[in-house]
Enzyme design. Structure first.
Site, PDB file in Angstrom:
ATOM      1  N   ASP A   1       0.815  -1.217   0.000  1.00 40.38           N
ATOM      2  CA  ASP A   1       0.000   0.000   0.000  1.00 40.38           C
ATOM      3  C   ASP A   1       0.848   1.265   0.000  1.00 40.38           C
ATOM      4  O   ASP A   1       2.070   1.211   0.186  1.00 40.38           O
ATOM      5  CB  ASP A   1      -0.962   0.005   1.207  1.00 40.38           C
TER       6      ASP A   1
ATOM      7  N   ASN B   1      -7.637  -2.587  14.169  1.00 45.53           N
ATOM      8  CA  ASN B   1      -9.020  -2.909  13.793  1.00 45.53           C
ATOM      9  C   ASN B   1      -9.103  -4.092  12.827  1.00 45.53           C
ATOM     10  O   ASN B   1     -10.135  -4.328  12.218  1.00 45.53           O
ATOM     11  CB  ASN B   1      -9.715  -1.682  13.186  1.00 45.53           C
TER      12      ASN B   1
ATOM     13  N   HIS C   1      -7.333  -4.429  10.020  1.00 45.43           N
ATOM     14  CA  HIS C   1      -7.070  -4.167   8.597  1.00 45.43           C
ATOM     15  C   HIS C   1      -5.777  -4.837   8.171  1.00 45.43           C
ATOM     16  O   HIS C   1      -4.847  -5.008   8.964  1.00 45.43           O
ATOM     17  CB  HIS C   1      -7.108  -2.666   8.262  1.00 45.43           C
TER      18      HIS C   1
ATOM     19  N   GLU D   1      -9.743  -1.794   5.041  1.00 46.06           N
ATOM     20  CA  GLU D   1     -10.364  -1.410   6.302  1.00 46.06           C
ATOM     21  C   GLU D   1     -11.678  -2.165   6.530  1.00 46.06           C
ATOM     22  O   GLU D   1     -12.337  -2.562   5.565  1.00 46.06           O
ATOM     23  CB  GLU D   1     -10.668   0.090   6.267  1.00 46.06           C
TER      24      GLU D   1
HETATM   25  C1  GLP Z   1      -0.567   0.572   8.435  1.00 49.56           C
HETATM   26  C2  GLP Z   1      -0.246  -0.265   7.199  1.00 49.56           C
HETATM   27  C3  GLP Z   1      -0.470  -1.737   7.437  1.00 49.56           C
HETATM   28  C4  GLP Z   1       0.160  -2.132   8.755  1.00 49.56           C
HETATM   29  C5  GLP Z   1      -0.497  -1.401   9.880  1.00 49.56           C
HETATM   30  C6  GLP Z   1       0.052  -1.747  11.254  1.00 49.56           C
HETATM   31  O1  GLP Z   1      -1.861   1.041   8.483  1.00 49.56           O
HETATM   32  N1  GLP Z   1      -0.998   0.119   6.061  1.00 49.56           N
HETATM   33  O2  GLP Z   1       0.059  -2.479   6.355  1.00 49.56           O
HETATM   34  O3  GLP Z   1       0.055  -3.524   8.944  1.00 49.56           O
HETATM   35  O4  GLP Z   1      -0.314  -0.022   9.662  1.00 49.56           O
HETATM   36  O5  GLP Z   1       1.096  -0.908  11.591  1.00 49.56           O
HETATM   37  P1  GLP Z   1       2.088  -1.156  12.799  1.00 49.56           P
HETATM   38  O6  GLP Z   1       2.932  -2.324  12.414  1.00 49.56           O
HETATM   39  O7  GLP Z   1       2.879   0.106  12.907  1.00 49.56           O
HETATM   40  O8  GLP Z   1       1.249  -1.426  13.990  1.00 49.56           O
END
Ligand code: GLP
Length: 246
Positions: free
Chosen positions: A67, A136, A138, A143
């Site tokens: 992404d 959440n 995702h 989402e």
């Molecule tokens: C972002 C990314 C996801 C990731 C998530 C969790 O929103 N788009 O791909 O898995 O955050 O992030 P973190 O690893 O910092 O908790």
């Protein structure tokens, strides 16, 4: 689902790096799906160290990131282009032309999404998809919603994700409201999936991923339908799982 619970973040990251390196050793031209966020940082550091010790070679590896924020310039410190370059790509011997990250700056964003899907197909499809997880549930930026996208798409971020991700920005207002993400169908088409999670904040999402209903309200729950998913967790992220699941 195969669930591996490690003592802490460090050992989780080491195990994840071994998993990815093992895949590359078995198939040097592996097509890797990659994630951003704080979770995979330790794994990237371990892989860089393994590369320096000549234990893994990225010269034939092809990568597709999950992404990117919409309309955030590639050199913005919060863009996933910048994140991947600084935290991983510039330290290893991957070929520039083998790196793919959705272009959130593309003028024709729908065309960009279609082209991204086409490029994944043309590479032979993703061999191993590395995932983090949002609080959440995702995955990528898919989402919780009434409906989920199958293919790469431009999506609206939820208020919750904007709030959680604002920790990297000066204020929540600066967090882009939209992002380009690989869709659920594309994630589920990967031959193998590795999901990483650490910390207490991810415990509910992990419980819902592993033992909840399959629901669009918890996008990660769809991983239950995939035949080859491995979760590598630290103890805190696994704390709401029953012992007979691990
Ligand atoms: C972002 C990314 C996801 C990731 C998530 C969790 O929103 N788009 O791909 O898995 O955050 O992030 P973190 O690893 O910092 O908790």
């Amino acid at each position: 689902m195969r669930i591996i619970v490690e003592e802490d973040y460090e050992s989780m990251s080491k195990k994840a790096a071994l998993f990815v390196a093992g895949q590359i050793i078995l198939k040097p031209d592996t097509v890797l799906g990659l994630a951003t966020g704080s979770t995979p940082l330790g794994m990237y550091n371990e892989l860089i160290e393994m590369y320096k010790r000549e234990e893994v070679d990225f010269s034939e590896v092809i990568t597709f990131n999950l992404d990117e924020y919409y309309h955030l310039p590639h050199d913005d410190l919060q863009s996933y282009h910048y994140f991947m370059k600084e935290n991983f790509f510039k330290h290893i011997n991957i070929k520039e032309e083998n790196i793919h990250i959705p272009d959130g700056m593309a003028f024709d964003i729908e065309g960009e999404c279609r082209e991204y899907e086409r490029a994944i197909e043309a590479s032979g499809g993703i061999d191993l998809q590395v995932l983090g997880i949002g609080e959440n549930g995702h995955i990528g930026f898919n989402e919780p919603a009434e409906q989920l996208n199958v293919y790469t798409n431009l999506v609206n971020l939820t208020e919750e994700t904007i709030k959680v991700n604002s920790r990297f920005f000066s204020s929540p207002e600066e967090v882009p409201q939209k992002a380009v993400t690989v869709g659920m169908g594309t994630i589920l088409k990967a031959r193998r999936i590795l999901l990483l999670a650490n910390g207490e904040k991810k415990a509910e999402a992990i419980r819902d991923t592993v033992c909840g209903y399959v629901t669009t309200q918890v996008p990660s729950s769809f991983l239950q339908l995939h035949p080859d998913v491995t979760l590598i967790l630290d103890k805190a992220a696994a704390s709401l799982l029953y012992s007979d699941m691990i």
